[in-house]
Every structure is written in C-alpha cells, then in structure tokens.
Design an enzyme around this catalytic site. Structure first.
Site, PDB file in Angstrom:
ATOM      1  N   ARG A  64      62.049 -12.441   7.577  1.00 51.34           N
ATOM      2  CA  ARG A  64      61.644 -13.255   6.281  1.00 51.34           C
ATOM      3  C   ARG A  64      60.152 -13.452   6.060  1.00 51.34           C
ATOM      4  O   ARG A  64      59.800 -14.066   5.099  1.00 51.34           O
ATOM      5  CB  ARG A  64      62.172 -14.759   6.641  1.00 51.34           C
ATOM      6  CG  ARG A  64      63.771 -14.827   6.690  1.00 51.34           C
ATOM      7  CD  ARG A  64      64.317 -14.247   5.565  1.00 51.34           C
ATOM      8  NE  ARG A  64      65.663 -14.640   5.519  1.00 51.34           N
ATOM      9  CZ  ARG A  64      66.932 -14.055   4.964  1.00 51.34           C
ATOM     10  NH1 ARG A  64      66.661 -13.055   4.168  1.00 51.34           N
ATOM     11  NH2 ARG A  64      67.979 -14.325   4.952  1.00 51.34           N
ATOM     12  N   GLU A 146      67.802  -1.726   3.763  1.00 56.50           N
ATOM     13  CA  GLU A 146      68.830  -1.518   3.337  1.00 56.50           C
ATOM     14  C   GLU A 146      68.907  -1.424   1.607  1.00 56.50           C
ATOM     15  O   GLU A 146      68.220  -2.265   0.983  1.00 56.50           O
ATOM     16  CB  GLU A 146      69.945  -2.500   3.820  1.00 56.50           C
ATOM     17  CG  GLU A 146      69.529  -3.834   3.343  1.00 56.50           C
ATOM     18  CD  GLU A 146      70.585  -5.043   3.857  1.00 56.50           C
ATOM     19  OE1 GLU A 146      71.737  -5.138   3.363  1.00 56.50           O
ATOM     20  OE2 GLU A 146      70.164  -5.717   4.563  1.00 56.50           O
ATOM     21  N   ASP A 313      72.366  -8.338  11.601  1.00 53.24           N
ATOM     22  CA  ASP A 313      71.975  -8.516  10.063  1.00 53.24           C
ATOM     23  C   ASP A 313      71.517 -10.221  10.143  1.00 53.24           C
ATOM     24  O   ASP A 313      72.002 -10.904   9.383  1.00 53.24           O
ATOM     25  CB  ASP A 313      73.240  -8.477   9.063  1.00 53.24           C
ATOM     26  CG  ASP A 313      72.959  -8.412   7.820  1.00 53.24           C
ATOM     27  OD1 ASP A 313      71.847  -8.764   7.483  1.00 53.24           O
ATOM     28  OD2 ASP A 313      73.864  -8.726   7.005  1.00 53.24           O
TER      29      ASP A 313
END
Ligand SMILES: NC(=O)N[C@@H](CC(=O)O)C(=O)O
Ligand SMILES: [Zn+2]
Ligand SMILES: [Zn+2]
EC number: 3.5.2.3
Length: 459
Positions: A64, A146, A313
C-alpha cells in the site's frame, strides 16, 4: 552479523524428516549435519526439537505504499510478514501513484528500502503504459502485473486489446506476466442483472466461477499463441484448476516446457461461501469466496502439483472501510502473517504433506519469479539463511490483536494456526520471543533479471 548455530532441530532434507544442526555464516547456510561439537558461532539457537523450514516467499502482497499508508506501510507490512515466517515478498503495483513508470518505481523503491525488514521485489504495473514496460524492466521489476483483466482495487484494469499488446511486449522483454483473471464483460452484465440482489453472498454471484473460467481460458490461449511466460494470480475455481491441469498435461505429453505457473490464496483454500454470513463485507475479495467443490479442487490441485504455490494476496483495508454495505466495501483481505501458520496447521490436519507445503511456499515461488538465482527458496548449503523455526505442536487460534498489519482484523479469526518461534532473514533473527527484532530498512531489494542482464552487458 553474528554467525548462528541452530541445534536440536529437525529439517526436511533428502526426502525425509531428520534431526540436524545448521551453521550459518555471513547470512548463508554453510553447513548442515550432525554433532558440530565445537561451536565457534556467535549465537546458538536450541530449537528444542522444533522444525527448521525455509522461510516463506509470498509473491503477492499489497503493502500500500506509496499513497495508502493508512491501510499499511512497508514497515508494518514487512513486520507482519516476518512474524508469520515470511522473509521475501513481492509487492503489487496498484498503489498511489501506481508503479507504472520510472518515477513511481523509484518512489516505491526508496520507501521500501527505508522501511522494509524483509527482502522484497517490486512488480511493474500494466495499464496503458506499454511503452514504459521496457524502462520498468531495466529498473529491476520482478515481474509485470498483476495485470487486471477485470476491475479490482486501484482501477488498473485494461481492455482486451491492451492486454494482448502488453503480453506481446512482455514476451519481447523476456519477462514474466502475472495475471488477475476475471472476465470484466461478464462481471458488468451480472452487475446489471443483480441490481436488486440483497443476499449476503452477492459478491460471489456477480463474479461467479464462470467469470474466472472465461478469463483463464482466454489468457491461456494468448499465452500459448504469444509464447509468453505467465503466472496466474489467486486461482479460485474448480474450472480453472481443471483447465490448468489439462494444459500442463498436454505440455508434458508433448515434452514441452509449461509456459505458466499459478497460485492459490489461503482465503480461497480455508474460507468458503459458507463464511459470508459470518464475515459479511469483510469477506469481500476478488476473486470472491467459492463453494465447497472449488475448495476440494484447489486442495487437490495443490497436492498433485497443478497449483504451483500459495500466495497471500495480502490486501489490507481498514475495519472502518470494510464495515459498510457489501457494494461499497473495498475488496481484499489481509493475509501475509497467517499464510504459513495456516499452511502448517493444514499439514497437521493431513490436508497436504509437509514436503509439498515446503515446495509450494518456498522453492516453487523462488523458481517461478527468478529468486532462486539470488539464493532464495531452499534450506541448502550455499542458499540464503532465510528460515523459520516452528513447533507444529503449538497449534493456537488466530487472533487479530496479535497480528502486525495495520488492517487490525483478519478473516481467519479463531482458526487453528502454527506461528513461528523464530524467523531468520539472511542469517539475522528478525522475529523471536513474539517480538520483531529488526531495524526498518534492513530488507534488501531483489533486482529483477532485466536489471541484472543490463548490468552484465555493461561489464
Ligand atoms: N484481491 C482483492 O480483492 N484486492 C486487491 C487487488 C487484487 O488482488 O485484485 C487489493 O489491492 O485490494
Ligand atoms: Zn488480483
Ligand atoms: Zn492482489
């Protein structure tokens, strides 16, 4: 750096579990054996019969930073990894700004180098920035993606045309494409259709199994046509496992190397649509929670080698952000700290053998992402001493308040887990006696092969 002598431990070595001692010098494993009588090592760890395993490599985390440090930052995220027995992570590009060019890459690298306590790779984002991929590759990104075939956190999804172009460019670079496979068209149609739907499993209905299956199918066709190396993120369905198994079987029969690998997350292995009622919007993630048939297929896939690895994830969002209506809540759950503990509990419950658990959490991810060349992924002489010491007898329930992510909650609350007693990264103890024992910034950037090749050419 102190040298370390781990004694009275058991390791999985040469295809069996055996008692051993390990000597670590200059961050590397230098000896594995028995009865090293005179220890000149600076530090002796008596494992008391506990297991020493390769530390986990989590190829899919969202730490993040930059831009969403309220949810997580490189220090808290990496502490969460260390406390869960993970010594290497690969970060995803959907930060603010997204990691899609030199500037944003360097900004992230600087933050990570200042704060991370575990070694890390950084993935390059793929949106409309096809002309930037080469620059990112030479800067040292681990892989691309991704790549979002459908909408998810960060809004980096791309259309079919850009997707194909991006894969072609990634092929030219000799890089690896990692893919979030969901069918955006199907999702949008179902969103319209389910406008009035109020059931708690709404999210599983707008992104059904077919939504993943359709995207995996079209991605597989492109991968084989373009002959690009690829990796499927967070596969979650019976259908996808079936397709991957078939493709791998066909490649093997024709004596061809498989062009792709795939991962499964702990939340798709250990949670299901039955958890919607308990978790409500906290159970919202992409791809969504699935039914029991898919879970069985994922476990079988992990056991028979169809699924190559487990990745978390880790997608932290704050409790206050999640505790809203299912449609408004952001998708994603934290998980980097609970990955290894849940997998170890699964071994205890005979869901998969220890040897396979080690394979899918360390060696397979290292190989697929080129980290094996950097000394990662094995408990073996010459490799980095990235290790965890665990006592599988110490099964205990997961509690959010003992975890280190800024998220402050976990979808696995109350579930059985085996947490590490020690985590070592390059021969330094970074987690022991339930405490972090590392300075921010000790983690090392693991350069991708695009940068390493460039440096070789310059020499
Ligand atoms: N898995 C998720 O639901 N969310 C991820 C993005 C992603 O992996 O799709 C996030 O960054 O929040
Ligand atoms: Zn994703
Ligand atoms: Zn993700």
């Amino acid at each position: 750096m102190p040298d370390i002598h781990i004694k009275n431990t058991r390791i999985y070595y040469n295809n069996s579990l055996q008692t051993a001692e390990i000597i670590i010098e200059n961050g590397k494993i230098t000896k594995i054996g028995k009865d090293f009588r005179i220890s000149s090592s600076d530090m002796v760890i008596d494992a008391g019969g506990a297991l020493t395993l390769p530390a986990g490599i989590d190829v899919h985390v969202h730490f993040r930073e930059p831009g969403m440090a309220l949810k997580e930052n490189w220090y808290t995220g990496s502490c969460s990894a260390a406390a869960g027995g993970i010594a290497t992570v690969i970060d995803q590009p959907n930060t603010i700004p997204p990691t899609t060019d030199r500037r944003s890459f360097e900004q992230k690298l600087e933050l990570a180098q200042k704060k991370s306590i575990v070694d890390f790779g950084i993935n390059g984002g793929v949106t409309g920035n096809i002309e930037r991929l080469k620059e990112l590759w030479k800067l040292g990104v681990t892989a691309f993606g991704e790549i979002f075939m459908a909408e998810s956190t960060g809004g980096l999804n791309i259309d079919e045309e850009d997707f194909e172009e991006a894969l072609a460019e990634i092929k030219r670079l000799g890089a690896l494409a990692t893919i979030h496979a969901e069918d955006e068209k199907m999702r949008l149609e179902l969103e319209q259709l389910l406008k009035g739907e109020v059931s708690c499993d709404y999210h599983s209905k707008v992104r059904p199994n077919a939504c993943e299956a359709s995207a995996v199918q079209s991605a597989l066709e492109l991968i084989s046509r373009l002959e690009v190396k690829a990796h499927f993120c967070h596969l979650s369905t019976l259908e996808a496992v079936g397709m991957i198994r078939k493709e791998k079987y066909l490649a093997k029969r024709e004596n061809k190397a498989t062009l792709f690998t795939c991962e499964v997350t702990p939340h798709h292995l250990f949670l299901s649509t039955r958890d919607w009622e308990r978790l409500r919007s906290f159970g919202k993630m992409n791809p969504p929670l699935r039914g029991s048939h898919s879970i069985k297929a994922l476990v079988n896939g992990l056991n028979d080698g169809t699924i190559d690895m487990v990745a978390s994830d880790h997608a932290p969002h704050l409790e206050s952000e999640k505790d809203v209506d299912i449609r408004a809540a952001p998708s994603g759950v934290p998980g980097v700290e609970t990955l290894m503990p849940l997998m170890l509990a699964a071994v205890r419950k005979n869901i998969l053998p220890l040897a396979q658990m080690i394979m899918v959490t360390s060696w397979n991810p290292a190989k697929a992402f080129g980290l094996d060349c950097l000394g990662k992924g094995r408990l073996e002489v010459g490799f980095d001493a990235d290790l965890m010491i665990v006592d599988p007898r110490n099964l205990r329930p997961i509690q959010a308040d003992m975890l280190h992510s800024k998220a402050g909650w976990t979808p696995f609350e109350g579930m059985d887990a085996v947490f590490p007693e020690y985590t070592l990264s390059r021969g330094e103890v970074i987690w022991m006696e339930e405490s972090i024992n590392a300075k921010p910034g000790r983690g090392k950037f693991l350069e991708g092969s695009g940068k390493r090749l460039e440096e070789d050419e310059e020499d």
